[in-house]
Design a protein around this motif. Structure first.
Motif, short mmCIF file in Angstrom:
data_model
loop_
_atom_site.label_atom_id
_atom_site.label_comp_id
_atom_site.label_asym_id
_atom_site.label_seq_id
_atom_site.Cartn_x
_atom_site.Cartn_y
_atom_site.Cartn_z
N LYS A 23 -8.64 22.91 -33.79
CA LYS A 23 -9.28 24.20 -34.08
C LYS A 23 -8.29 25.26 -34.56
O LYS A 23 -8.66 26.17 -35.29
CB LYS A 23 -9.99 24.74 -32.83
N GLN A 24 -7.00 25.17 -34.16
CA GLN A 24 -6.03 26.18 -34.55
C GLN A 24 -5.64 26.06 -36.02
O GLN A 24 -5.15 27.02 -36.60
CB GLN A 24 -4.78 26.13 -33.64
N ARG A 30 -7.54 21.12 -42.41
CA ARG A 30 -7.98 19.97 -41.60
C ARG A 30 -8.70 18.94 -42.46
O ARG A 30 -8.43 17.75 -42.39
CB ARG A 30 -8.94 20.43 -40.50
#
Length: 136
Positions: A23-24, A30
């Motif tokens: 998530k970061q 991603r």
């Protein structure tokens, strides 16, 4: 056919994992990493039966380089945006400093009033005041 089915199963596992576990990292990065890996693996699986192993390895390498190139473009774009924002903040700060230094506030010169010293302790009680006592 079995290889393609296994590839689809792995893709169904890898994409949600990269979406949920990292998530970061921004979504575009991603998906570029996960999609590039899956694209390279998919192309290698499709080419494996028809071409020699070194051609498949070269295709795998080429697709990996393409994914890395896309990822680096995203990173470069992000860095350019940060640099632009930093320069804008610096210019705004310099502009504010220049306008602050350029404007001189003129305070009107007033005659200084003669200050009486403030009374303290027993001096604060007025000597002419009548003292009121209890019980009268």
């Amino acid at each position: 056919m079995i290889r393609i089915l296994i590839f689809i199963i792995l893709a169904a596992v890898v994409l949600p994992l990269t979406y949920l576990l990292f998530k970061q990292v921004p979504l575009a990065k991603r998906m570029t990493i996960a999609g590039g890996g899956l694209a390279a693996a998919g192309i290698a699986i499709l080419m494996q039966g028809a071409y020699a192993w070194y051609i498949v390895a070269l295709a795998l390498l080429g697709v990996s380089f393409l994914a890395a190139f896309i990822f680096m473009k995203l990173v470069e774009k992000e860095q350019n945006e940060k640099q632009r924002m930093m320069e804008e903040r610096r210019e705004q700060k310099q502009k504010n400093t220049k306008t602050y230094l350029a404007t001189t506030e003129e305070t009107p010169v007033a005659e200084a009033p003669i200050e009486k010293p403030k009374p303290f302790g027993m001096q604060s009680i007025d000597a002419d005041r009548e003292e009121i006592t209890r019980g009268q």
